[in-house]
Scaffold this active site. Sequence first.
Site, PDB file in Angstrom:
ATOM      1  CG  ASP A  51      -5.531   0.455   3.702  1.00 24.17           C
ATOM      2  OD1 ASP A  51      -5.579  -0.689   4.187  1.00 24.17           O
ATOM      3  OD2 ASP A  51      -4.626   1.271   3.959  1.00 24.17           O
TER       4      ASP A  51
ATOM      5  CE  LYS B 121      -3.253   2.407   7.245  1.00 27.19           C
ATOM      6  NZ  LYS B 121      -4.083   3.189   6.313  1.00 27.19           N
TER       7      LYS B 121
ATOM      8  CD  GLU C 140      -5.833   5.131   4.583  1.00 30.82           C
ATOM      9  OE1 GLU C 140      -5.298   5.915   5.379  1.00 30.82           O
ATOM     10  OE2 GLU C 140      -5.213   4.254   3.929  1.00 30.82           O
TER      11      GLU C 140
ATOM     12  CG  ASP D 140      -1.995   1.047   1.140  1.00 34.89           C
ATOM     13  OD1 ASP D 140      -2.393   1.390   0.012  1.00 34.89           O
ATOM     14  OD2 ASP D 140      -2.462   1.519   2.185  1.00 34.89           O
TER      15      ASP D 140
ATOM     16  CB  THR E 137      -7.299  -4.584   2.399  1.00 39.39           C
ATOM     17  OG1 THR E 137      -6.353  -4.164   3.384  1.00 39.39           O
ATOM     18  CG2 THR E 137      -7.224  -3.660   1.199  1.00 39.39           C
TER      19      THR E 137
END
Length: 408
Positions: A227, A247, A194, A121, A251
């Site tokens: 994300d 994170k 995101e 990413d 995803t």
Amino acid sequence: MPVPHTWLGIAADDPFGPGTLPYGVFSTGDGRPPRVGVAAGAWVLDLAAAAYAQDAPFAEAVDAPVLDPLMAQGPETWRQVRESLTAWLTDPAFETALRPHLVERASVRMHLPFTVGDYVDFYSSQHHAANLGRILRPGQPSLPANWKHLPLGYHGRSGTVVVSGTGIARPMGQRKPPSAEDPEFGPSARLDIEAEVGFVVGVPAPGGGVPVSGFAEHVFGVFLVNDWSARDLQAWENMPLGPFLGKSFATSVSPWVVPLDALQEARVAPPERDPAPVEYLRDVPGDPWGLDLQLEVRINGEPVARPPFAQMYWTPAQQLAHLTVNGASLRTGDMYASGTVSGPEKEQRGSLIELSWNGEEPVELADGSTRAFLEDGDTVTIAATARGPGVSVIGLGEVTGRVLPAQG
């Protein structure tokens, strides 16, 4: 270049018209395994069945439950498949043979379209990076010293990449509120999104670096990425090694992969760079890989942002060159994402931490409720379109996820 008409009667401005023809993997609930399909308006064409019916030389490459074999074939086969699809769907002589291999798109279940290899990413929107710098490092330079010299990124967790429609459980972890003396453990209270654009590798490279000029020889297509980010977990763990549990929990990716050839009309020059990139990151004159994509972010069906991808500082071709310049290899199915797409205006910010300015300016929705960060039950959708030939629109589909309560 005009868009050809189809015997399916697809409107010229349909995002999945004959100028798009994206690839995905679908099933129909009849006990048959997932298989490769191509979206055409309101329909999905069973690609392997159609290819065998037409005795196409690429039939075996598309006869699989994932796109991997087709992606590994390379640009010559990719062009051959796309040219065949265009001919099949626009020449009425093929209608009788192909009608039995069409199913309504609304009736199918979509699956993860390829086997995800490595996942990187990036962090390539200057507006996003500068906004986060102002929010998180007030009084300091908004951009890190290295930001304009190379595409920054981190290695993500490929095992938690999920297809659009998959529920997203609120992650658990450690967070340390500013007022607390010690860290706390529990569900994230600052769950964010995101809005990003993803790219998937088709042709492997054993190592040694892929130049900017080699982008289209290795990358199969484009899709959308959310994300998901737990900002409170991320803030506590981020020093000194960067994103980890904040994170890695999920995803989301869109189910349709748009081939690069569909985006030729959307190619634009990237923003001017100052300072000029070092040699391996320089754009190829006359061969730009900026992309004029218009994203839209919706929360519970309501648009809250429209990020412009054309303003991304680093292009996907430069990202791939940087990703491999140290000798890192590429495999079929490796994917990388652009980083959050944000523009200069408030309504163009691709994350809630920016839209709400870290919670200081909550986003007001039409029902009167506000959001600083996501609540359980919220559904987030990211969609995108691009200009196609003539008056046509190229659609990248949507990536959607609903926030579920924490499972821990």
